[in-house]
Structure formats: structure tokens, C-alpha cells
Write a protein that holds these residues in place. Structure first.
Motif, mmCIF file in Angstrom:
data_model
loop_
_atom_site.group_PDB
_atom_site.id
_atom_site.type_symbol
_atom_site.label_atom_id
_atom_site.label_comp_id
_atom_site.label_asym_id
_atom_site.label_seq_id
_atom_site.Cartn_x
_atom_site.Cartn_y
_atom_site.Cartn_z
ATOM 1 N N THR A 1 -17.807 44.740 37.093
ATOM 2 C CA THR A 1 -17.296 43.563 36.398
ATOM 3 C C THR A 1 -18.104 43.388 35.124
ATOM 4 N N SER A 2 -17.405 43.218 34.011
ATOM 5 C CA SER A 2 -18.045 42.986 32.719
ATOM 6 C C SER A 2 -17.756 41.565 32.270
ATOM 7 N N ILE A 3 -18.814 40.848 31.955
ATOM 8 C CA ILE A 3 -18.696 39.491 31.436
ATOM 9 C C ILE A 3 -19.159 39.545 29.988
ATOM 10 N N CYS B 1 -14.095 37.887 31.464
ATOM 11 C CA CYS B 1 -14.605 38.504 32.683
ATOM 12 C C CYS B 1 -13.520 39.469 33.135
ATOM 13 N N ILE C 1 -18.340 35.955 41.706
ATOM 14 C CA ILE C 1 -17.877 35.962 40.312
ATOM 15 C C ILE C 1 -16.561 35.194 40.189
ATOM 16 N N CYS D 1 -15.778 31.859 37.938
ATOM 17 C CA CYS D 1 -14.683 31.852 36.953
ATOM 18 C C CYS D 1 -13.716 30.707 37.220
ATOM 19 N N PHE E 1 -23.706 33.489 36.856
ATOM 20 C CA PHE E 1 -23.378 34.866 36.476
ATOM 21 C C PHE E 1 -24.648 35.692 36.288
ATOM 22 N N CYS F 1 -22.151 44.191 38.246
ATOM 23 C CA CYS F 1 -21.871 43.109 37.289
ATOM 24 C C CYS F 1 -22.815 43.217 36.101
ATOM 25 N N ILE G 1 -23.537 41.510 32.019
ATOM 26 C CA ILE G 1 -23.245 40.465 31.043
ATOM 27 C C ILE G 1 -23.597 40.997 29.677
#
Length: 105
Positions: free
Chosen positions: A2-4, A17, A35, A39, A88, A99, A101
Motif C-alpha cells: 500500500t502506498s500513501i 492511498c 489502513i 481511510c 498511518f 505500507c 508513506i
């Protein structure tokens, strides 16, 4: 993974996200669940603030594995954003393979 991604232009916060954490199988993925909950909390609070004219949503897209949310960074909206960002950051630190950020300008 997962990319935030977070950036700010003038007084607009751009949040996205995307992706799946792939920590465990679908329905048992605690990283994805955490996550997703953050969100949902962010989106719900920003929508509530918009209904009270305390922020303005400039862009909102929700689909499987994706939340894109751009909104004006007012006092209450910024407070909300900073709170979920802590969550996050905690997840990204605890699960760096699942994950990440990215903060830009």
C-alpha cells in the motif's frame, strides 16, 4: 504494498492511498484492515466537515484499494489529517514491507 502519498499545494492537501498490503489473505489482512479503517475515518470526517462548510472537497475517488482525496486544509481538517497520519505512520513503521508513506510538496 500500500502506498500513501501526501502533498500540499497552497491550502489544498492531496492524499492518496493505493494498493493492497498483501500481509495476509483477503479477509484476514490486519494491515489492510488498519489502513482501510484510517481511510474511512479520514473520508468520513472530511465529508462531515464539508457539510458544515469547514473544508471543501476538491476531489474524491473511492474504489477497491484506492482513496484519492483532495481538500482544503482548514484548522479542523488539518487536525483530522494529522491524527490519521499518526496512525498511518505507525502502520508503515511496524509493517514496512506492506505500507509506505511518501510526502511531497
Amino acid at each position: 504494498m500500500t502506498s500513501i502519498k501526501i502533498s500540499q499545494t497552497d491550502n489544498i492537501l492531496c492524499f492518496s492511498c493505493t494498493g493492497h498490503a498483501d500481509f495476509a489473505e483477503k479477509g484476514r489482512d490486519i494491515v489492510c484492515a488498519g489502513i482501510s479503517a484510517l481511510c474511512a475515518a479520514l473520508l468520513g470526517r472530511i465529508r462531515d466537515l464539508e457539510s458544515k462548510k469547514q473544508t471543501e472537497i476538491k476531489k474524491c475517488r473511492v474504489s477497491d484499494g484506492t482513496l484519492v482525496l483532495h481538500f482544503t486544509l482548514t484548522g479542523k481538517a488539518e487536525e483530522c489529517y494529522k491524527t490519521v497520519l499518526c496512525g498511518f505512520e505507525f502502520i508503515a513503521k511496524a509493517y514496512p514491507e506492506n505500507c509506505r508513506i511518501y510526502v511531497g510538496k
